[in-house]
Structures are given as C-alpha cells and as structure tokens.
Motif scaffolding. Structure first.
Motif, PDB file in Angstrom:
ATOM      1  N   THR A   1       0.829  -1.197   0.000  1.00 60.94           N
ATOM      2  CA  THR A   1       0.000   0.000   0.000  1.00 60.94           C
ATOM      3  C   THR A   1       0.862   1.245   0.000  1.00 60.94           C
ATOM      4  O   THR A   1       1.791   1.374   0.782  1.00 60.94           O
ATOM      5  CB  THR A   1      -0.914   0.024   1.247  1.00 60.94           C
ATOM      6  OG1 THR A   1      -1.787  -1.088   1.170  1.00 60.94           O
ATOM      7  CG2 THR A   1      -1.721   1.307   1.293  1.00 60.94           C
TER       8      THR A   1
ATOM      9  N   ARG B   1       0.806   5.314   0.584  1.00 54.97           N
ATOM     10  CA  ARG B   1      -0.045   6.294   1.234  1.00 54.97           C
ATOM     11  C   ARG B   1       0.542   7.676   1.075  1.00 54.97           C
ATOM     12  O   ARG B   1       1.718   7.893   1.312  1.00 54.97           O
ATOM     13  CB  ARG B   1      -0.211   5.985   2.721  1.00 54.97           C
ATOM     14  CG  ARG B   1      -0.980   4.709   2.994  1.00 54.97           C
ATOM     15  CD  ARG B   1      -1.161   4.520   4.470  1.00 54.97           C
ATOM     16  NE  ARG B   1       0.113   4.273   5.130  1.00 54.97           N
ATOM     17  CZ  ARG B   1       0.477   4.794   6.278  1.00 54.97           C
ATOM     18  NH1 ARG B   1      -0.303   5.643   6.887  1.00 54.97           N
ATOM     19  NH2 ARG B   1       1.634   4.502   6.825  1.00 54.97           N
TER      20      ARG B   1
ATOM     21  N   ARG C   1      -5.088  12.902   2.784  1.00 52.23           N
ATOM     22  CA  ARG C   1      -5.647  12.369   4.023  1.00 52.23           C
ATOM     23  C   ARG C   1      -7.046  12.883   4.288  1.00 52.23           C
ATOM     24  O   ARG C   1      -7.808  12.275   5.022  1.00 52.23           O
ATOM     25  CB  ARG C   1      -4.739  12.741   5.196  1.00 52.23           C
ATOM     26  CG  ARG C   1      -3.372  12.058   5.137  1.00 52.23           C
ATOM     27  CD  ARG C   1      -2.533  12.454   6.328  1.00 52.23           C
ATOM     28  NE  ARG C   1      -1.274  11.728   6.338  1.00 52.23           N
ATOM     29  CZ  ARG C   1      -0.373  11.842   7.295  1.00 52.23           C
ATOM     30  NH1 ARG C   1      -0.593  12.634   8.323  1.00 52.23           N
ATOM     31  NH2 ARG C   1       0.746  11.162   7.240  1.00 52.23           N
TER      32      ARG C   1
ATOM     33  N   TRP D   1     -13.190   7.900   7.758  1.00 55.65           N
ATOM     34  CA  TRP D   1     -12.105   7.114   7.174  1.00 55.65           C
ATOM     35  C   TRP D   1     -12.226   7.217   5.660  1.00 55.65           C
ATOM     36  O   TRP D   1     -13.119   6.642   5.044  1.00 55.65           O
ATOM     37  CB  TRP D   1     -12.204   5.664   7.619  1.00 55.65           C
ATOM     38  CG  TRP D   1     -10.944   4.879   7.359  1.00 55.65           C
ATOM     39  CD1 TRP D   1      -9.768   5.349   6.853  1.00 55.65           C
ATOM     40  CD2 TRP D   1     -10.742   3.488   7.615  1.00 55.65           C
ATOM     41  NE1 TRP D   1      -8.834   4.347   6.770  1.00 55.65           N
ATOM     42  CE2 TRP D   1      -9.404   3.195   7.233  1.00 55.65           C
ATOM     43  CE3 TRP D   1     -11.543   2.473   8.126  1.00 55.65           C
ATOM     44  CZ2 TRP D   1      -8.871   1.915   7.339  1.00 55.65           C
ATOM     45  CZ3 TRP D   1     -11.010   1.206   8.231  1.00 55.65           C
ATOM     46  CH2 TRP D   1      -9.691   0.924   7.850  1.00 55.65           C
TER      47      TRP D   1
ATOM     48  N   ARG E   1     -10.404   6.854   1.899  1.00 51.61           N
ATOM     49  CA  ARG E   1      -9.329   6.116   1.241  1.00 51.61           C
ATOM     50  C   ARG E   1      -9.489   6.145  -0.272  1.00 51.61           C
ATOM     51  O   ARG E   1     -10.609   6.188  -0.781  1.00 51.61           O
ATOM     52  CB  ARG E   1      -9.322   4.657   1.720  1.00 51.61           C
ATOM     53  CG  ARG E   1      -8.955   4.493   3.183  1.00 51.61           C
ATOM     54  CD  ARG E   1      -9.081   3.053   3.642  1.00 51.61           C
ATOM     55  NE  ARG E   1     -10.475   2.649   3.783  1.00 51.61           N
ATOM     56  CZ  ARG E   1     -10.864   1.406   4.047  1.00 51.61           C
ATOM     57  NH1 ARG E   1      -9.960   0.447   4.161  1.00 51.61           N
ATOM     58  NH2 ARG E   1     -12.145   1.128   4.183  1.00 51.61           N
TER      59      ARG E   1
ATOM     60  N   GLN F   1      -5.266  -0.004  -1.883  1.00 50.36           N
ATOM     61  CA  GLN F   1      -5.313   1.326  -1.297  1.00 50.36           C
ATOM     62  C   GLN F   1      -4.034   2.087  -1.635  1.00 50.36           C
ATOM     63  O   GLN F   1      -2.926   1.583  -1.440  1.00 50.36           O
ATOM     64  CB  GLN F   1      -5.470   1.253   0.222  1.00 50.36           C
ATOM     65  CG  GLN F   1      -5.591   2.613   0.883  1.00 50.36           C
ATOM     66  CD  GLN F   1      -5.747   2.537   2.387  1.00 50.36           C
ATOM     67  OE1 GLN F   1      -6.079   1.489   2.925  1.00 50.36           O
ATOM     68  NE2 GLN F   1      -5.502   3.645   3.071  1.00 50.36           N
TER      69      GLN F   1
ATOM     70  N   GLY G   1      -4.703   7.615   1.967  1.00 52.32           N
ATOM     71  CA  GLY G   1      -5.593   7.558   3.120  1.00 52.32           C
ATOM     72  C   GLY G   1      -4.944   6.836   4.281  1.00 52.32           C
ATOM     73  O   GLY G   1      -3.974   6.096   4.129  1.00 52.32           O
TER      74      GLY G   1
END
Length: 221
Positions: A2, A4, A11, A196, A198, A206, A209
């Motif tokens: 993942t 991010r 975010r 939450w 994402r 993903q 997020g």
C-alpha cells in the motif's frame, strides 16, 4: 504494498462530506426535500455537526499517521426549504488561511435516512477562503452555480448512539495520485465525527488515506 500520501489533501479527501446545521425543522416538505420526520433527522444531524472541529488530540497521539486538521462548517442559503445547505472548509493547522478543501453539502431525504450530496465551488475556491466566518460572502452563489461530485454522496442511518454512513461501491471517482475511486466511512455523535477516507487503484489496492483507521475530530465549539 500500500502506498499512502502524507499530504493534507490525500488524508482529508472527504472528511467533511457529512455536516449539518443548528436550525428548527420546517415541518413541511420542500422541493427535493422529504417528509417532516426525515427533515427532523437531518436537522438533528446538522445540530450535532455544525461548528469548529479538529483532530489535534489524535495527531498528538499518532503524529506519524495523522495531521492536525481543522474543520469548519456553517449553514448557507437559510431561506431555502429543500433541506440544509452547508459550506465546509478543511485546513491544516499550519495553514488555516489556505484551506486545501472547500465544499458545499446538501442534506436531503433518502428513504428513512439522510443523504449528503457533495458539490464543488465554481472558479477559484480560495477566493472564498474564510467564508465560514461570514457566510454572506456566499450569497451571490446558488445551487445552479455549483459542480456536483457524482457518486460521492454519503448515505446515513440513525443508530442508538449517533449516525453512521458511507459512500457506495466504487462510484466516487478520484484522480488523486494513482487512485481511480475513493470511499468514505463516517460515524457521527453529538460531540465528535470520525471519517475514514481512502483512495484505491484499478486493482483495488489502497493508494492513499490512513491505514490504521479514520480521523477522529473533536467538536470545540
């Protein structure tokens, strides 16, 4: 693996999709609105969610995973009878005068629950930065001026302790990073909001997020 993003925009993709206003129920259905009972639920949700929120506590506890984000929500176009319209700003605590996300949300009936539709502002949104302090700055705009984000609505239902809701499936398109769609899950109480958000690529992986769970916002006023 993942991937991010650590930017506030990644975010906070849809942290504020579901917000409300403190107002009295109209007692009648309006264009695009619902029955008095459903509108009452939207007003309750709004009463809980209008105001100033931040994620400072969570950011202090887990600084590697969360930022201190401020969330401001006010009601606009209060003369309308088709459900609450809300103006929302999100900004990092280090750049409150330059919000990274500005949206308008419309709470409408959806069966026994409430749906929050999401709209973008026309032109340069930063020209209206800080309008939550003076909603009259938005008086020159109307619903027809906004750009709806199709597929990004949140469907909410009442629970014994608050409201819970989410987007549906892969309908909310996203071009942030390598994402092709985004999802948002929310839980709302009288004093807090958890979200939450994402983004996922075409393989369902993903790519942005929080990985550990949603942001937790505390209502300050």
């Amino acid at each position: 693996m993942t991937r991010r993003s650590t930017s506030p925009g990644a975010r906070g993709f849809a942290l504020a999709l579901v917000l409300g206003v403190a107002a009295a129920a109209t007692g009648c259905a309006g264009p695009g609105g619902g029955s008095p009972a459903v509108l009452d639920k939207a007003v309750e949700l709004a009463h809980w969610m209008v105001g100033s929120f931040d994620s400072a506590d969570q950011a202090a506890q887990a600084p590697d995973d969360y930022l201190d984000i401020h969330l401001e929500t006010v009601r606009i176009w209060t003369d309308r009878s088709d459900g609450p319209w809300l103006y929302v700003e999100q900004a990092a605590a280090t750049a409150l005068d330059r919000p990274y996300r500005q949206r308008v949300y419309h709470l409408v009936r959806d069966g026994a629950g409430v749906r929050s539709d999401v709209y973008e502002l026309p032109g340069d949104p930063l020209a209206l930065a800080g309008a939550w302090r003076d909603p009259a700055r938005l008086a020159g705009l109307g619903p027809r001026d906004l750009i709806r984000r199709e597929g990004c609505s949140i469907w909410l239902r009442r629970t014994p302790t608050g409201w819970v809701g989410s987007t549906r499936g892969q309908d909310c398109a996203s071009s942030l990073g390598d994402a092709v769609y985004a999802t948002s899950e929310v839980t709302i109480t009288a004093t807090s909001l958890s979200s939450w958000d994402r983004g996922f690529d075409a393989n369902g992986e993903q790519v942005w997020g929080a990985a550990a769970g949603g942001y937790r916002f505390v209502k300050r006023r």
